[in-house]
Design a protein around this motif. Structure first.
Motif, PDB file in Angstrom:
ATOM      1  N   GLU A 215      56.067  30.297 -27.320  1.00 20.09           N
ATOM      2  CA  GLU A 215      57.321  30.117 -27.711  1.00 20.09           C
ATOM      3  C   GLU A 215      57.659  29.273 -28.513  1.00 20.09           C
ATOM      4  O   GLU A 215      56.580  29.327 -29.563  1.00 20.09           O
ATOM      5  CB  GLU A 215      57.996  28.932 -26.497  1.00 20.09           C
ATOM      6  N   LEU A 216      58.687  29.715 -29.389  1.00 21.90           N
ATOM      7  CA  LEU A 216      59.390  29.706 -30.432  1.00 21.90           C
ATOM      8  C   LEU A 216      60.626  28.874 -30.905  1.00 21.90           C
ATOM      9  O   LEU A 216      61.850  29.988 -30.529  1.00 21.90           O
ATOM     10  CB  LEU A 216      59.260  30.627 -31.628  1.00 21.90           C
ATOM     11  N   HIS A 217      60.279  27.681 -31.280  1.00 22.43           N
ATOM     12  CA  HIS A 217      62.118  27.510 -31.584  1.00 22.43           C
ATOM     13  C   HIS A 217      62.607  26.494 -32.903  1.00 22.43           C
ATOM     14  O   HIS A 217      61.175  25.520 -33.025  1.00 22.43           O
ATOM     15  CB  HIS A 217      61.942  26.032 -30.448  1.00 22.43           C
ATOM     16  N   MET A 218      62.893  27.182 -33.063  1.00 29.64           N
ATOM     17  CA  MET A 218      63.355  26.863 -34.758  1.00 29.64           C
ATOM     18  C   MET A 218      64.835  27.314 -35.072  1.00 29.64           C
ATOM     19  O   MET A 218      65.457  27.851 -34.978  1.00 29.64           O
ATOM     20  CB  MET A 218      63.234  28.672 -35.877  1.00 29.64           C
ATOM     21  N   THR A 219      65.374  25.686 -34.964  1.00 31.11           N
ATOM     22  CA  THR A 219      66.821  25.951 -34.960  1.00 31.11           C
ATOM     23  C   THR A 219      67.197  24.960 -36.192  1.00 31.11           C
ATOM     24  O   THR A 219      67.092  24.410 -36.386  1.00 31.11           O
ATOM     25  CB  THR A 219      67.415  25.388 -33.924  1.00 31.11           C
TER      26      THR A 219
END
Length: 192
Positions: free
Chosen positions: A96-100
Motif C-alpha cells: 500500500e502506497l498513500h502519497m497525498t
C-alpha cells in the motif's frame, strides 16, 4: 522502555518539528503511525519497521532518501511537496502506497516495478502526464484531483482484482475503454 511493542499509534500529536528519536530504540516496532504530528525533520531508519504513516505532516520535500532505503516496507503513507523519488520504485514488498497533498511532477514510470502493490492512493496531488500500465493484483487506485492527461488505458480492464478506481477530476480525453466493462462490478468508479 516498551521492549516488546510492535504497533505504536501517535497520530495527531504535536512533537514540534523533530522526530521523536527515542522510537529508534524500540527494535520490536513493526507499525508506526505519526500522521498529523507537525514533523518536518529528518526521519531515521527504524530497524524492523514494516508500516509507517507520516502523512499530513510539514515535510518540505518527498526526497528523504533514508526513507526509500527501507525496501522491506509493506505500507507507506506520506504527504510532502516535491517530486516522487525514483528510488521508491525499488520498494518491492510495498503493498500500500498513500502519497497525498502536494506531490508533483510527471507520473512515475517505475510504478510497474512495484509488483506487490495492491493499493495506490495518490489523490490530491499535482501529478501530470499519462497513466502508467498497472500490473499485478491492484485492488484500489485513487488518482483523483491531479493533472493526469491522455486516455484511460485499456490495460486497466485486465486488473481482475480491481475493486476501486477513482480517476475523477483529471484531464483525460477520449472514450472509456471497453475492457472496463469486462471487470467484475466495481463498487466505486468515478472517472468524470
Amino acid at each position: 522502555m516498551l521492549p516488546k511493542i510492535q504497533c505504536l499509534a501517535l497520530s495527531d500529536n504535536d512533537f514540534g518539528d523533530s522526530f521523536p528519536f527515542i522510537l529508534v530504540n524500540i527494535t520490536s516496532l513493526k507499525v508506526l503511525d505519526l500522521c498529523c504530528c507537525h514533523l518536518n525533520s529528518y526521519i531515521p531508519i527504524i530497524p524492523n519497521l514494516l508500516d509507517m504513516d507520516i502523512s499530513c505532516n510539514d515535510f518540505e520535500q518527498a526526497e528523504y532518501e533514508q526513507l526509500w532505503r527501507r525496501y522491506a516496507w509493506e505500507w507507506l503513507g506520506l504527504s510532502a511537496r516535491g517530486e516522487i523519488p525514483k528510488s521508491l520504485g525499488r520498494m518491492s514488498n510495498l503493498r500500500e502506497l498513500h502519497m497525498t497533498y502536494g506531490i508533483g511532477g510527471l507520473f512515475p514510470e517505475f510504478l510497474g516495478n512495484l509488483r506487490s502493490l495492491r493499493v495506490l492512493d495518490w489523490s490530491f496531488n499535482s501529478l501530470a502526464g499519462p497513466l502508467p500500465t498497472f500490473h499485478g493484483k491492484v485492488t484500489h487506485v485513487d488518482l483523483s484531483l491531479n493533472n493526469l492527461n491522455g486516455s484511460v488505458l485499456e490495460s486497466l480492464g485486465r486488473l481482475r482484482s480491481l475493486q476501486v478506481l477513482n480517476l475523477s477530476q483529471n484531464n483525460f480525453e477520449g472514450p472509456i475503454p471497453h475492457s472496463l466493462g469486462t471487470l467484475p462490478p466495481l463498487p466505486f468508479l468515478p472517472i468524470n
